[in-house]
Design an enzyme around this catalytic site. Structure first.
Site, PDB file in Angstrom:
ATOM      1  N   GLU A 157       9.796   5.755 -12.575  1.00 59.05           N
ATOM      2  CA  GLU A 157       8.996   6.485 -13.574  1.00 59.05           C
ATOM      3  C   GLU A 157       8.895   7.973 -13.223  1.00 59.05           C
ATOM      4  OE1 GLU A 157       8.351   4.800 -16.368  1.00 59.05           O
ATOM      5  OE2 GLU A 157       7.820   6.802 -17.080  1.00 59.05           O
TER       6      GLU A 157
HETATM    7  C1  LIG Z   1      13.138  -1.341  -8.764  1.00 60.06           C
HETATM    8  C2  LIG Z   1      13.521  -0.301  -9.772  1.00 60.06           C
HETATM    9  C3  LIG Z   1      13.102  -0.452 -11.081  1.00 60.06           C
HETATM   10  C4  LIG Z   1      13.476   0.483 -12.059  1.00 60.06           C
HETATM   11  N1  LIG Z   1      13.149   0.263 -13.368  1.00 60.06           N
HETATM   12  C5  LIG Z   1      13.731   1.044 -14.323  1.00 60.06           C
HETATM   13  C6  LIG Z   1      13.611   0.711 -15.704  1.00 60.06           C
HETATM   14  O1  LIG Z   1      12.956  -0.267 -16.089  1.00 60.06           O
HETATM   15  N2  LIG Z   1      14.255   1.497 -16.602  1.00 60.06           N
HETATM   16  C7  LIG Z   1      14.991   2.571 -16.233  1.00 60.06           C
HETATM   17  O2  LIG Z   1      15.557   3.227 -17.089  1.00 60.06           O
HETATM   18  N3  LIG Z   1      15.105   2.934 -14.923  1.00 60.06           N
HETATM   19  C8  LIG Z   1      14.502   2.190 -13.969  1.00 60.06           C
HETATM   20  N4  LIG Z   1      14.639   2.513 -12.647  1.00 60.06           N
HETATM   21  C9  LIG Z   1      15.358   3.719 -12.284  1.00 60.06           C
HETATM   22  C10 LIG Z   1      14.442   4.779 -11.704  1.00 60.06           C
HETATM   23  O3  LIG Z   1      13.623   5.321 -12.714  1.00 60.06           O
HETATM   24  C11 LIG Z   1      15.329   5.831 -11.003  1.00 60.06           C
HETATM   25  O4  LIG Z   1      15.814   5.214  -9.821  1.00 60.06           O
HETATM   26  C12 LIG Z   1      14.579   7.107 -10.684  1.00 60.06           C
HETATM   27  O5  LIG Z   1      14.261   7.796 -11.860  1.00 60.06           O
HETATM   28  C13 LIG Z   1      15.387   8.045  -9.783  1.00 60.06           C
HETATM   29  O6  LIG Z   1      16.700   8.199 -10.235  1.00 60.06           O
HETATM   30  P1  LIG Z   1      17.915   7.967  -9.206  1.00 60.06           P
HETATM   31  O7  LIG Z   1      17.694   6.650  -8.553  1.00 60.06           O
HETATM   32  O8  LIG Z   1      19.178   8.175  -9.912  1.00 60.06           O
HETATM   33  O9  LIG Z   1      17.711   9.075  -8.111  1.00 60.06           O
HETATM   34  P2  LIG Z   1      18.253  10.573  -8.203  1.00 60.06           P
HETATM   35  O10 LIG Z   1      17.925  11.153  -9.519  1.00 60.06           O
HETATM   36  O11 LIG Z   1      19.670  10.598  -7.755  1.00 60.06           O
HETATM   37  O12 LIG Z   1      17.345  11.287  -7.112  1.00 60.06           O
HETATM   38  C14 LIG Z   1      17.630  11.274  -5.703  1.00 60.06           C
HETATM   39  C15 LIG Z   1      16.653  12.237  -5.033  1.00 60.06           C
HETATM   40  O13 LIG Z   1      16.877  13.569  -5.537  1.00 60.06           O
HETATM   41  C16 LIG Z   1      15.664  14.117  -6.043  1.00 60.06           C
HETATM   42  N5  LIG Z   1      15.958  14.952  -7.197  1.00 60.06           N
HETATM   43  C17 LIG Z   1      16.730  14.656  -8.260  1.00 60.06           C
HETATM   44  N6  LIG Z   1      16.747  15.689  -9.125  1.00 60.06           N
HETATM   45  C18 LIG Z   1      15.968  16.659  -8.602  1.00 60.06           C
HETATM   46  C19 LIG Z   1      15.562  17.966  -9.015  1.00 60.06           C
HETATM   47  N7  LIG Z   1      15.953  18.468 -10.186  1.00 60.06           N
HETATM   48  N8  LIG Z   1      14.743  18.661  -8.209  1.00 60.06           N
HETATM   49  C20 LIG Z   1      14.313  18.160  -7.046  1.00 60.06           C
HETATM   50  N9  LIG Z   1      14.655  16.942  -6.596  1.00 60.06           N
HETATM   51  C21 LIG Z   1      15.476  16.194  -7.363  1.00 60.06           C
HETATM   52  C22 LIG Z   1      14.794  12.915  -6.390  1.00 60.06           C
HETATM   53  O14 LIG Z   1      13.409  13.253  -6.356  1.00 60.06           O
HETATM   54  C23 LIG Z   1      15.192  11.912  -5.308  1.00 60.06           C
HETATM   55  O15 LIG Z   1      14.434  12.145  -4.152  1.00 60.06           O
HETATM   56  C24 LIG Z   1      14.235   1.616 -11.672  1.00 60.06           C
HETATM   57  C25 LIG Z   1      14.615   1.788 -10.333  1.00 60.06           C
HETATM   58  C26 LIG Z   1      14.296   0.831  -9.395  1.00 60.06           C
HETATM   59  C27 LIG Z   1      14.788   1.004  -7.988  1.00 60.06           C
END
Ligand SMILES: Cc1cc2nc3c(=O)[nH]c(=O)nc-3n(C[C@H](O)[C@H](O)[C@H](O)COP(=O)(O)OP(=O)(O)OC[C@H]3O[C@@H](n4cnc5c(N)ncnc54)[C@H](O)[C@@H]3O)c2cc1C
Length: 594
Positions: free
Chosen positions: A439
């Site tokens: 989220e």
């Molecule tokens: C158990 C689980 C349930 C989930 N449920 C859902 C769901 O129901 N629906 C859905 O759509 N998604 C869902 N997600 C996805 C979740 O919302 C994402 O994992 C989350 O938004 C982070 O995206 P990412 O994993 O690609 O990490 P990334 O975006 O790759 O981020 C990696 C790191 O980089 C940082 N970062 C990225 N961009 C920036 C920036 N611009 N500035 C500073 N820091 C940055 C982040 O804070 C993080 O620390 C779920 C994930 C999990 C693990």
């Protein structure tokens, strides 16, 4: 591993700390009577303790399974869900026009805390359904509302949010799922989504997916995203269920925690295209998402509060039972319970105080959202909207950060047994870990706080809140009660640090944005630590004045004092971390990571 809903603490936080009574007295809640809060919370607490808490371990141990095209949840899960929805818990704050109970979101927030405290993996399912309800209520056509809304509100069907793709996480604008217009006015969707919570399960006979996808002629980035409703099973004109739609779970993740919550890879369009219905306008899907974000982020913040409270209760029980060592100066024989040791007491106080502060911050966010939605006064509406927007990233990130810290302290208090699964302390720690990630990661929340919330109208909403908090500090000082110790002074210093740091960040937002971004996370912590201290002091004063909170002022003054003297006091160093730390962070590119 019993769960005891802390109803007195919750009611105090809701009615006094978060300002529900004041908002009701000001007429912002129509004919809602605050006396209704206690019986609803007590009933919810009973369900959480009796039905959901016993399933928490079962879900953790059994997890979920993908069998053919269907996810099977843990033993007891479907029955518990049916009982939960049947008792009306999904409909607490749903609109009455669609068979909801129309109660304030603030009441539902307290209930949500208990669903999460008793069973985080279970509570996650309705959390997503709430987001779906909001999207449909705000942006759906009347025809779609007629078919889907009442069933989502009752919980007969659940909802999901399909945003994430392998290359599109925090930056949703990178998503590639396709939607094609069909001649009958519907759409056909194709693509793969990952990490979809409760993307499939066996608890209901239909699931209503809300999917972000891109039309063939859409502009790039977030301006070219549209939102679609895609049912798992198509619904016929008479409301009965028809054929299965072309959206299937194609994998489930093996995770650190929340084992009972299915996290699915969802495949759309392998058999010719999943039928979808547009929500809102084409290419305006992100706007639809923004309207739901406040509530969804608040709900995740409440998960942080819930898991923290559960970890605290468990650690307290263990510390009262486990005997090791002797109290300093004790001359008796045998070993004492570990709770006699000041280091254990400190950890328990830390857990208790952080949980209480996060709870009130979350409830205050809910009250602001309620007032913004319910008041008829334009000025109040705009102030409440700004307050809700400001508090939301703090509610989400502060509460989930402390959820992790508190769960970790819970493990620590158990010593070696905390690392062994049978006590349950380890599960809380594992389950809590996802909450700062989904989220919108907590890093993204901090950036939102600094750039969009502090950055709006020269920081107007921050200054308004600081003024309100300064009045609490004056009341603490005016009480002249020695039991508050240095509370007034520490809160005053905290507010000073918050104001100076806010000004420093505002000055840099446009001039040197990387300096502002580098300090975003410690700034959010500084904000939560100061705000949390002030609202706990407000609660302690309210107990002294009104006898609320079970009429035990000493307990609440002690918590407020501990928070101010041990947590708000860190505001000074967080201020330095933001202001002095930016240079080293931004130099790291060349010095460390080149
Ligand atoms: C158990 C689980 C349930 C989930 N449920 C859902 C769901 O129901 N629906 C859905 O759509 N998604 C869902 N997600 C996805 C979740 O919302 C994402 O994992 C989350 O938004 C982070 O995206 P990412 O994993 O690609 O990490 P990334 O975006 O790759 O981020 C990696 C790191 O980089 C940082 N970062 C990225 N961009 C920036 C920036 N611009 N500035 C500073 N820091 C940055 C982040 O804070 C993080 O620390 C779920 C994930 C999990 C693990």
């Amino acid at each position: 591993m019993t769960y005891r809903p802390p109803i007195d603490d919750m009611l105090l936080a809701l009615r006094h700390g978060a300002g529900l009574d004041a908002a009701v007295a000001a007429g912002h809640y129509g004919d809602f009577d605050t006396e209704m809060a206690a019986p609803v919370l007590e009933e919810a607490g009973r369900f959480a303790a009796d039905v959901l808490a016993p399933l928490n371990r079962v879900g953790d141990k059994n997890g979920v399974r993908l069998a053919a095209d269907q996810v099977l949840t843990a033993p007891g899960w479907p029955e518990a869900y049916q009982r939960w929805a049947g008792a009306g818990w999904n409909a607490v704050s749903g609109p009455e026009a669609f068979s909801g109970q129309g109660l304030p979101l603030a009441i539902n927030a307290a209930c949500s805390e208990m669903w999460s405290a008793s069973n985080l993996a279970f509570g996650l399912c309705p959390l997503l359904t709430s987001s779906a309800i909001e999207a449909l209520t705000e942006h759906g056509s009347e025809a779609l509302k007629k078919i889907y809304l009442a069933k989502l509100i009752s919980g007969e069907w659940t909802g999901t949010m399909l945003l994430t793709e392998p290359q599109a996480g925090s930056d949703v604008g990178g998503l590639r799922s396709r939607a094609e217009r069909s001649s009958d006015g519907t759409y056909r969707l194709f693509g793969t989504k990952i990490f979809i919570t409760y993307g499939d399960h066996d608890m209901t006979d239909n699931i209503v997916h809300f999917v972000l996808a891109r039309l063939p002629d859409a502009p790039p980035g977030t301006k070219g995203i549209s939102l679609f409703l895609v049912p798992k099973v198509l619904v016929k004109a008479d409301g009965s269920l028809g054929e299965r739609n072309d959206i299937y779970p194609s994998g489930i993740e093996h995770k650190l925690g929340i084992h009972a919550s299915p996290t699915c890879t969802m495949t759309l369009g392998d058999k010719g295209g999943a039928i979808g219905y547009l929500i809102g306008e084409e290419n305006r899907g992100m706007q639809c998402m923004f309207t739901m974000m406040n509530q969804a982020r608040l709900a995740v913040g409440l998960q942080g509060v819930g898991i923290a409270d559960r970890a605290y209760q468990q650690a307290l029980g263990y510390a009262q039972d486990r005997r090791q060592g002797r109290a300093a100066g004790s001359s008796g024989g045998g070993m004492d319970p570990i709770i006699v040791h000041p280091d254990i007491k400190r950890m328990l106080m830390q857990m208790r105080a952080l949980t209480a502060a996060a709870r009130t911050i979350c409830y205050a966010t809910a009250v602001a959202i309620d007032v913004a939605a319910r008041t008829t006064d334009t000025k109040t509406k705009s102030e409440a909207t700004a307050r809700a927007a400001l508090l939301t990233p703090i509610a989400k990130a502060f509460s989930t950060d402390i959820g992790n810290e508190v769960a970790s302290l819970g493990v620590q208090i158990h010593g070696g047994m905390g690392f062994i699964e049978e006590t349950g302390a380890a599960q809380h720690y594992r389950d809590a870990r996802i909450t700062p990630i989904y989220e919108g990661t907590n890093g993204i929340q901090s950036i939102d706080l600094v750039t969009r919330k502090l950055g709006a109208q020269g920081g107007a909403s921050v200054w308004a809140l600081i003024e309100e908090l300064a009045a609490i500090v004056k009341d603490v000082e005016a009480s002249n009660d020695p039991a508050f110790g240095l509370t007034g002074l520490r809160l005053r210093e905290g507010l000073g640090a918050l104001e100076r740091t806010s000004r420093w960040l505002l000055e840099r937002l446009n001039a040197t944005p990387n300096d502002a971004l580098a300090g975003a996370t410690p700034y959010l912590r500084l904000f939560g630590s100061t705000l949390g201290g002030c609202v706990l002091a407000r609660e302690a004063l309210a107990v002294q004045k009104t006898g609320a909170g079970g009429g035990d002022p000493a307990r609440y003054v002690a918590v407020a004092r501990f928070f101010a003297e041990n947590i708000t006091v860190q505001a000074a160093s967080l201020e330095r971390a933001v202001i002095d730390g930016a240079e080293a962070v931004n130099a790291a590119d060349t010095v460390l990571f080149a």
